[in-house]
Design an enzyme around this catalytic site. Structure first.
Site, PDB file in Angstrom:
ATOM      1  N   GLU A  35      -2.639  -1.769  -3.115  1.00  0.00           N
ATOM      2  CA  GLU A  35      -3.740  -1.007  -2.520  1.00  0.00           C
ATOM      3  C   GLU A  35      -3.417   0.478  -2.568  1.00  0.00           C
ATOM      4  O   GLU A  35      -2.259   0.877  -2.494  1.00  0.00           O
ATOM      5  CB  GLU A  35      -3.929  -1.391  -1.053  1.00  0.00           C
TER       6      GLU A  35
ATOM      7  N   HIS B 265      -7.942  -5.667   7.509  1.00  0.00           N
ATOM      8  CA  HIS B 265      -7.723  -4.607   8.484  1.00  0.00           C
ATOM      9  C   HIS B 265      -7.985  -5.138   9.890  1.00  0.00           C
ATOM     10  O   HIS B 265      -9.113  -5.455  10.247  1.00  0.00           O
ATOM     11  CB  HIS B 265      -8.582  -3.358   8.235  1.00  0.00           C
TER      12      HIS B 265
ATOM     13  N   HIS C 160       0.861  -1.184   0.000  1.00  0.00           N
ATOM     14  CA  HIS C 160       0.000   0.000   0.000  1.00  0.00           C
ATOM     15  C   HIS C 160       0.895   1.231   0.000  1.00  0.00           C
ATOM     16  O   HIS C 160       1.140   1.851   1.025  1.00  0.00           O
ATOM     17  CB  HIS C 160      -0.906  -0.014   1.244  1.00  0.00           C
TER      18      HIS C 160
END
Length: 252
Positions: free
Chosen positions: A85, A205, A58
């Site tokens: 991401e 997450h 990410h």
């Protein structure tokens, strides 16, 4: 959708959710001292050897952990799926179109966000998400949209042309200890909507060794979980190889 293996004796489909390991935290440690220790690329290759079924990164504009150069180098060497991401700002879109990962996950995080903290409003942002999804599809990239566990947001992602949704699991993790049945309920509803819409399903997450197995048991058709912070933290105690195997065991 999730892979399944038929059990001839019982004729029961056994779904196997893949583990994609986010290596951002390894880059954080490297960046804190400069140089190349620990080596993010070497760590990603080790994770693959130890059984990881994908690598997630990410990158953010401030390059505080994964850098765009890391993403380019990872694409050259990893043999599992690369998942990138991020918020599809111009530089991110250019990177994804250049690297052409297996999957891009669209996340609406602000430039100064410490970590992702909300899913997309796929209804309000339908035109934008539809356009960006089309651009990535033209390169053959699978598109996953990060959403809160709300059926209407899942349906909205389908309307944008997404291939998958990734359910934002922070709320599930936060409420797991107090009442895991109540914590998982909205995720089951959102996952059922994804299946109804013909979407693949990811999750991520704050998933951890404490709460991952129950999540996988309740939503066994989840294609993939993306886990970084908890897994890399656990590796400090258990070792990286053992930790990857512990997480995979939760998914089986």
């Amino acid at each position: 959708m999730a892979q399944s293996v038929q059990n001839p004796s019982a004729n029961i489909a056994i779904f196997m959710t893949k583990l994609s390991v986010n290596v951002n935290k390894i880059a954080v440690i490297r960046n804190s001292r400069g140089g190349n220790t620990p080596d993010v690329i070497a760590a990603a290759l080790a994770i693959e050897r130890f059984g990881g079924e994908g690598i997630t990164v990410h990158p953010r504009p401030d390059a505080r952990h994964i850098r765009y150069s890391d993403v380019r180098e990872l694409k050259k060497v990893i043999t599992t799926e690369l998942n990138i991401e991020g918020n599809p700002i111009g530089s991110f879109v250019d990177l994804v179109l250049e690297v052409v990962p297996a999957q891009v996950t669209l996340v609406p995080d602000a430039v100064d966000a410490i970590t992702s903290n909300a899913g997309w409003d796929t209804i309000a942002n339908k035109e934008f998400l539809t356009d960006i999804t089309k651009r990535f599809h033209e390169k053959g990239i699978r598109v996953s949209i990060f959403v809160d566990p709300k059926p209407e947001m899942v349906a909205g992602a389908a309307a944008c042309g997404a291939d998958r949704v990734e359910l934002y699991t922070e709320a599930y993790a936060a409420h797991y200890k107090a009442n895991r049945e109540a914590a998982i309920a909205p995720y089951i509803a959102a996952a059922e909507e994804a299946r109804k819409c013909g979407l693949g399903l990811n999750a991520g997450h704050d998933l951890s060794l404490e709460n991952l197995q129950y999540f996988a048991e309740q939503i066994p058709w989840c294609d993939e979980v993306s886990i970084g912070h908890a897994l890399i933290s656990d590796a400090l105690y258990y070792g990286l190889e053992n930790t990857v195997q512990l997480y995979r065991r939760c998914l089986r």
